[in-house]
Design an enzyme around this catalytic site. Structure first.
Site, short mmCIF file in Angstrom:
data_model
loop_
_atom_site.label_atom_id
_atom_site.label_comp_id
_atom_site.label_asym_id
_atom_site.label_seq_id
_atom_site.Cartn_x
_atom_site.Cartn_y
_atom_site.Cartn_z
N LYS A 98 26.06 -16.27 11.08
CA LYS A 98 26.98 -17.27 10.50
C LYS A 98 27.91 -17.83 11.59
O LYS A 98 28.54 -17.10 12.32
CB LYS A 98 27.78 -16.66 9.35
CG LYS A 98 26.97 -16.70 8.04
CD LYS A 98 27.81 -16.50 6.83
CE LYS A 98 28.39 -15.13 6.83
NZ LYS A 98 27.46 -14.08 6.41
N GLU B 69 19.64 -10.22 -1.19
CA GLU B 69 20.97 -9.63 -1.40
C GLU B 69 21.71 -10.34 -2.54
O GLU B 69 21.33 -11.44 -2.96
CB GLU B 69 21.78 -9.73 -0.12
CG GLU B 69 21.83 -11.16 0.44
CD GLU B 69 23.17 -11.51 1.05
OE1 GLU B 69 24.20 -11.22 0.40
OE2 GLU B 69 23.17 -12.08 2.15
N1 PSU Z 1 24.54 -15.65 4.05
C1 PSU Z 1 25.03 -16.68 3.31
N2 PSU Z 1 26.11 -16.46 2.53
C2 PSU Z 1 26.74 -15.24 2.47
C3 PSU Z 1 26.23 -14.16 3.25
C4 PSU Z 1 25.12 -14.40 4.02
O1 PSU Z 1 24.49 -17.79 3.38
O2 PSU Z 1 27.73 -15.10 1.73
C5 PSU Z 1 26.91 -12.79 3.16
C6 PSU Z 1 25.94 -11.65 3.45
O3 PSU Z 1 25.97 -10.76 2.35
C7 PSU Z 1 26.49 -10.96 4.68
C8 PSU Z 1 27.95 -11.19 4.48
O4 PSU Z 1 26.15 -9.61 4.74
O5 PSU Z 1 27.98 -12.56 4.10
C9 PSU Z 1 28.75 -10.86 5.74
O6 PSU Z 1 30.03 -10.50 5.37
P1 PSU Z 1 31.00 -9.77 6.39
O7 PSU Z 1 31.23 -10.79 7.49
O8 PSU Z 1 32.25 -9.49 5.59
O9 PSU Z 1 30.32 -8.54 6.86
#
Ligand code: PSU
Ligand code: MN
Length: 291
Positions: free
Chosen positions: A154, A22
């Site tokens: 996360k 990504e």
């Molecule tokens: N993993 C990481 N850093 C990131 C992400 C994932 O180590 O920045 C990103 C991915 O693109 C994931 C996004 O889809 O964070 C999630 O964002 P949100 O919580 O706004 O959906």
């Protein structure tokens, strides 16, 4: 509308291993200039694992599957963050767009890619249902028949709630040589996985059987090589700061990651980079074993 790089197209045609990567973490997950290096290191790691990398993003009115190095270098904080619902608008409006996990999975479904790597999956934000913020990464797991390697969910999120939802939507959660879901920066203390796997071949065989049964996405949780076990207080501080500054929606995750990178003196940044690259290597090995 979709442009698949020749090397990626050839590998897909021969049944070779292809791993999608990504661009949101490249554009929004690291300080200016550092994300591109993480993206390139991830591509290298996929190759070391025996597969072909396909980094995905929107540029010049095209959804590109397999960005060149020059194209990848254009992904900075000015890129629009693209979940699954945002890709079409970015293509039509010809803006630079960085795909999240969910956005990348949508591209995988369109291009026929079965494997992906990232740092941490998005999920249920803490405090749900106020705000009612559940990452589109989860919903995208249903429709795309893709195995994602991440260091779990996360940890700035509500990991237990996210794990429950993954069960509800039928996503196998495989622990890479562990029986608990990694907590992104920390290896231990997460919810129990649905199965533990010991080898890339075993993960690939489970994916194959799951897809034969009509299943959709799978998650492989790989613990970080070096576990940071003391960041929880800092995460709480970062979430309070986001709240105080009125940061919400798509901006929360980048805000919190940047806060942690700064306030930890770079420890979370190094951990994040290393776990992303390690996940890319493992995804490369699993995709190669599958093919
Ligand atoms: N993993 C990481 N850093 C990131 C992400 C994932 O180590 O920045 C990103 C991915 O693109 C994931 C996004 O889809 O964070 C999630 O964002 P949100 O919580 O706004 O959906
Ligand atoms: Mn969100």
């Amino acid at each position: 509308m979709i442009r698949v790089a020749p090397e990626v197209r050839a590998a897909l045609g021969d049944g070779g291993g292809v791993v999608a990567l990504e661009t949101t973490l490249v554009a929004h997950g690291f300080p200016p200039g550092e994300g591109v290096a993480v993206g390139l290191a991830s591509e290298h790691a996929v190759r070391e694992g025996g597969s072909v990398p396909a980094t995905i993003g929107v540029l010049g009115g095209e959804l590109i599957v397999g960005l060149t190095e020059d194209e990848l270098a254009r992904f900075d904080a000015s890129a629009r963050k693209l979940g699954p619902r945002d890709i079409a608008a970015a293509v039509v409006q010809q803006v630079a767009g960085a795909t999240t996990v969910g956005g990348t999975l949508a591209a995988c479904a369109a291009a026929g890619i079965r494997f992906m790597a990232t740092g941490g999956l998005g999920g249920v934000h803490r405090g749900w249902p106020t705000p009612p913020d559940v990452s589109a990464d989860l919903q995208a797991r249903v429709g795309a028949h893709v195995l994602v390697v991440s260091s779990g969910v996360k940890s700035l999120l509500d990991v237990s709630a996210t794990a429950e939802l993954l069960e509800t939507i039928g996503v196998p959660v495989l622990g890479w040589r562990t029986h608990t879901l990694p907590l992104f920066y920390a290896a231990d203390g997460g919810p129990v996985v649905s199965a533990r796997v010991e080898s890339a071949g075993e993960a690939a065989r489970i994916a194959e059987r799951h897809w034969e049964l009509g299943g959709g996405g799978l998650l492989v949780g790989r613990p970080p090589d070096e576990s940071l076990d003391d960041v929880e207080p800092l995460i709480e501080q970062a979430l309070r700061a986001a709240d105080d500054e009125g940061v919400h929606g798509q901006a929360v995750t980048p805000f919190v990651l940047a806060y942690l990178h700064r306030e930890s003196g770079g420890r979370t940044l190094r951990a994040n980079r290393d776990l992303i690259v390690g996940n890319a290597r493992l995804a490369g090995e699993i995709a190669a074993a599958f093919s």
